[in-house]
Write a protein that holds these residues in place. Structure first.
Motif, PDB file in Angstrom:
ATOM      1  N   ALA A   1       3.413   5.870  -2.926  1.00  0.00           N
ATOM      2  CA  ALA A   1       4.646   6.466  -3.448  1.00  0.00           C
ATOM      3  C   ALA A   1       4.592   6.655  -4.969  1.00  0.00           C
ATOM      4  O   ALA A   1       5.220   7.574  -5.504  1.00  0.00           O
ATOM      5  CB  ALA A   1       5.840   5.596  -3.062  1.00  0.00           C
ATOM      6  N   GLN A   2       3.833   5.795  -5.646  1.00  0.00           N
ATOM      7  CA  GLN A   2       3.720   5.899  -7.104  1.00  0.00           C
ATOM      8  C   GLN A   2       2.683   6.929  -7.537  1.00  0.00           C
ATOM      9  O   GLN A   2       2.843   7.587  -8.573  1.00  0.00           O
ATOM     10  CB  GLN A   2       3.347   4.536  -7.685  1.00  0.00           C
ATOM     11  N   HIS A   3       1.612   7.082  -6.741  1.00  0.00           N
ATOM     12  CA  HIS A   3       0.495   7.928  -7.179  1.00  0.00           C
ATOM     13  C   HIS A   3       0.268   9.152  -6.291  1.00  0.00           C
ATOM     14  O   HIS A   3      -0.342  10.122  -6.732  1.00  0.00           O
ATOM     15  CB  HIS A   3      -0.804   7.109  -7.212  1.00  0.00           C
ATOM     16  N   TRP A   4       0.699   9.080  -5.045  1.00  0.00           N
ATOM     17  CA  TRP A   4       0.457  10.117  -4.050  1.00  0.00           C
ATOM     18  C   TRP A   4      -1.017  10.507  -3.997  1.00  0.00           C
ATOM     19  O   TRP A   4      -1.385  11.681  -4.038  1.00  0.00           O
ATOM     20  CB  TRP A   4       1.355  11.331  -4.266  1.00  0.00           C
TER      21      TRP A   4
ATOM     22  N   LEU B   1       0.747   5.734   4.593  1.00  0.00           N
ATOM     23  CA  LEU B   1       1.313   7.046   4.255  1.00  0.00           C
ATOM     24  C   LEU B   1       2.602   7.287   5.039  1.00  0.00           C
ATOM     25  O   LEU B   1       3.588   7.807   4.484  1.00  0.00           O
ATOM     26  CB  LEU B   1       0.294   8.145   4.566  1.00  0.00           C
ATOM     27  N   PHE B   2       2.612   6.902   6.305  1.00  0.00           N
ATOM     28  CA  PHE B   2       3.812   7.036   7.137  1.00  0.00           C
ATOM     29  C   PHE B   2       4.977   6.243   6.541  1.00  0.00           C
ATOM     30  O   PHE B   2       6.107   6.739   6.457  1.00  0.00           O
ATOM     31  CB  PHE B   2       3.494   6.538   8.554  1.00  0.00           C
TER      32      PHE B   2
ATOM     33  N   LEU C   1       0.833  -1.203   0.000  1.00  0.00           N
ATOM     34  CA  LEU C   1       0.000   0.000   0.000  1.00  0.00           C
ATOM     35  C   LEU C   1       0.872   1.260   0.000  1.00  0.00           C
ATOM     36  O   LEU C   1       0.551   2.253  -0.666  1.00  0.00           O
ATOM     37  CB  LEU C   1      -0.930   0.007   1.220  1.00  0.00           C
ATOM     38  N   ALA C   2       1.972   1.205   0.744  1.00  0.00           N
ATOM     39  CA  ALA C   2       2.905   2.335   0.763  1.00  0.00           C
ATOM     40  C   ALA C   2       3.517   2.543  -0.626  1.00  0.00           C
ATOM     41  O   ALA C   2       3.702   3.680  -1.070  1.00  0.00           O
ATOM     42  CB  ALA C   2       3.993   2.103   1.799  1.00  0.00           C
ATOM     43  N   ASP C   3       3.815   1.449  -1.304  1.00  0.00           N
ATOM     44  CA  ASP C   3       4.353   1.540  -2.671  1.00  0.00           C
ATOM     45  C   ASP C   3       3.339   2.190  -3.609  1.00  0.00           C
ATOM     46  O   ASP C   3       3.709   2.985  -4.488  1.00  0.00           O
ATOM     47  CB  ASP C   3       4.732   0.151  -3.187  1.00  0.00           C
TER      48      ASP C   3
END
Length: 433
Positions: free
Chosen positions: A48-51, A67-68, A43-45
Motif C-alpha cells: 500500500a505504501q510502495h505499490w 496484494l488482495f 506485507l500488505a502495508d
C-alpha cells in the motif's frame, strides 16, 4: 423444493455458519493478527505504501494474497471488512462444488452444495488472515475445470486449468510442484491420440509457466535465483527434520524441534556471508542439509514421519482451529510429550490440560472416522462411474499428502477437501449413469 431453491438454501446456510464464526471473533483483532497473520498484514502495508514488490517485500511469501489485502484496504482499513470479503468469496465455493456435482448427477450436486456449506474447515479459514482463506475457493475452480476436462477433453478447459493453477501458486506455493502430476495424468489419460495429448500438455504447461514467470523473474533480478519462494528452510528444518528426528531418536517433538533448529543455526555460521545474506542460497543449503539428514536417518523413521503426517492431515478435526477462535487454553500438539507420534497423539488427546478441548477432539475424530468410511465407499462408486476423475482425484490427494510430509493439520487438507466432499455425496446417489 426445486433445485434452485435448494442451492440458494445451501448458500444461505453457508453464510449463516460463517457469520457465527465471524461474530465469535469480532471485534477482537488479536486473534486475526497473531503470528503469520500479522506478517501478511505487514506485507500488505508495504504494498500500500510502495505499490511494488521490491526488496522490502521479501522472498518468502507469494504476492497475490498480500496484494488482495492491500486492495481491500483501499475501501476500508478495518480488518473485519477483509474477513467479510473473504467470506463472500468463500461462499462461492459452495456453488463451484455444486457444479462439480453436476458432472455426476443433480442429486449429488445438491448434496455436495450442502456439505460444502456445512464444512467448518472452509468457514474457519475464511475468517483468518492467511493464504488459505482465498486459496481454497480458487483451487476449487481449478478442480472444477480439471474434472470438466476429464469429461470433455476440451483444450480450453485444460488451458484454463493451467491459468487457475498459476493463480493458486501465486497465492500459496504449495501447488508449485503440482504441474508434473497433472502432466502425468494427461499422458496416461484415455480416449485421446498422442498428438492431442501432447498439445494439451503444451497448452496447460505454457499457460501455467506464463502465470508464474513474472514472479520468478522478479526473484531473479533481486536475488539472482529464478525461484518462486525461499521459505523452504523454515519448513524443512523446523518441521520435516524435527518430525523425522522424533522417530529416529525417540524424543519429544518439542525437543526434536529445538535440537534441529540449534544444529541448523550452528551450521549456518559455517556458510560464507554471500550465502547467509541471500535467502535463496540459504534455502538451497537448507534443502541440502535436510536431504542429508533424511538419507542418514533410518528409512523406517522417514516412512513413519510421512505416514503419521498423512494420518494427521486426513483425520485432524477442525476443532483444533476452533480452539483459537473460542480462546481456549489447551496443550498444543507440539507441546505434548511423546517419543513417537502415536504416544504424542495419545497424550495430546487424552492428557490435555483442557478436558473440554479433549472432548471436542474425540468427538471430531469420531466424526472424521465416520466420514472417511463413507468416502471409501464413495471412492469405489467413483472408480466404477468415472475412472478419469477418480484417477486425477487420487493423484491430487497423494500429491498433497506427500508435499505436506510429516506436517499435519486440518487446513493442509483444504486443497483436497472438495474431493472428500464429492466422495461423501456419491454414496447417496440414486441415479444410475
Amino acid at each position: 423444493m426445486d433445485e434452485k431453491k435448494l442451492l440458494y438454501l445451501a448458500l444461505g446456510l453457508s453464510a449463516l455458519i460463517r457469520s457465527v464464526i465471524f461474530f465469535l471473533i469480532y471485534p477482537d483483532t488479536s486473534i486475526i493478527t497473531a503470528l503469520d497473520q500479522r506478517g501478511y498484514v505487514d506485507l500488505a502495508d508495504y504494498i500500500a505504501q510502495h505499490w511494488d514488490f521490491g526488496l522490502g517485500f521479501g522472498s518468502e511469501r507469494m504476492p497475490l494474497y498480500p496484494l488482495f489485502i492491500a486492495l481491500c484496504q483501499l475501501f476500508s482499513k478495518n480488518l473485519f471488512f477483509l474477513l467479510v470479503i473473504q467470506n463472500v468469496i468463500g461462499i462461492f465455493s459452495v456453488y463451484f462444488l455444486y457444479k462439480i456435482g453436476l458432472l455426476i448427477s443433480r442429486r449429488v450436486s445438491i448434496i455436495m452444495a450442502f456439505l460444502a456449506a456445512l464444512n467448518l474447515n472452509f468457514a474457519v479459514q475464511s475468517n483468518t488472515i492467511l493464504t488459505e482463506s482465498i486459496f481454497y475457493p480458487v483451487f476449487t475452480i481449478f478442480l472444477l475445470n480439471l474434472f470438466q476436462y476429464a469429461r470433455t477433453k476440451d483444450k480450453f478447459k485444460i488451458a484454463l486449468a493451467g491459468f487457475i493453477l498459476g493463480v493458486c501458486t501465486l497465492i500459496r506455493s504449495v501447488t508449485m510442484y503440482l504441474p508434473p502430476v497433472i502432466i502425468l495424468y494427461l499422458i496416461f489419460q484415455n480416449r485421446l491420440h498422442f498428438i492431442h495429448k501432447l498439445r494439451h500438455i503444451i497448452y496447460f504447461s505454457a499457460v501455467f509457466a506464463l502465470m508464474v514467470a513474472p514472479w520468478m523473474y522478479r526473484n531473479y533480478t533481486i536475488y539472482g535465483y529464478p525461484g518462486l519462494t525461499s521459505q523452504g528452510s523454515a519448513h524443512i528444518i523446523g518441521w520435516i527434520v524435527a518430525d523425522v528426528r522424533q522417530n529416529e531418536e525417540k524424543i519429544d517433538l518439542s525437543l526434536a524441534m529445538q535440537k534441529s533448529s540449534q544444529l541448523w543455526e550452528e551450521k549456518k555460521k559455517t556458510f560464507p556471508e554471500r550465502v547467509r545474506n541471500n535467502p535463496f542460497r540459504l534455502d538451497k543449503e537448507a534443502k541440502k542439509y535436510g536431504l542429508e539428514y533424511l538419507l542418514s536417518a533410518s528409512p523406517l523413521s522417514v516412512a513413519k514421519a510421512w505416514f503419521f503426517g498423512g494420518m494427521k492431515n486426513i483425520f485432524v478435526p477442525v476443532t483444533v482451529e476452533l480452539a483459537y477462535i473460542l480462546k481456549m487454553d489447551w496443550t498444543h500438539f507440539y507441546e505434548s510429550p511423546g517419543a513417537s507420534p502415536p504416544e504424542q497423539a495419545f497424550n495430546f488427546i487424552f492428557r490435555n490440560k483442557n478436558k473440554v478441548y479433549s472432548t471436542m477432539l474425540i468427538t471430531g475424530l469420531l466424526t472424521m472416522l465416520l466420514f472417511r468410511m463413507v468416502q471409501i465407499y464413495g471412492g469405489w462408486k467413483l472408480f466404477n462411474q468415472d475412472r478419469g476423475i477418480f484417477g486425477i482425484s487420487c493423484l491430487i490427494i497423494v500429491y498433497f499428502l506427500l508435499i505436506s510430509g510429516p506436517v499435519g493439520y486440518a487446513k493442509y487438507r483444504l486443497p483436497f477437501e472438495p474431493i472428500l466432499i464429492m466422495l461423501t455425496a456419491l454414496p447417496f446417489e440414486r441415479e444410475s449413469r
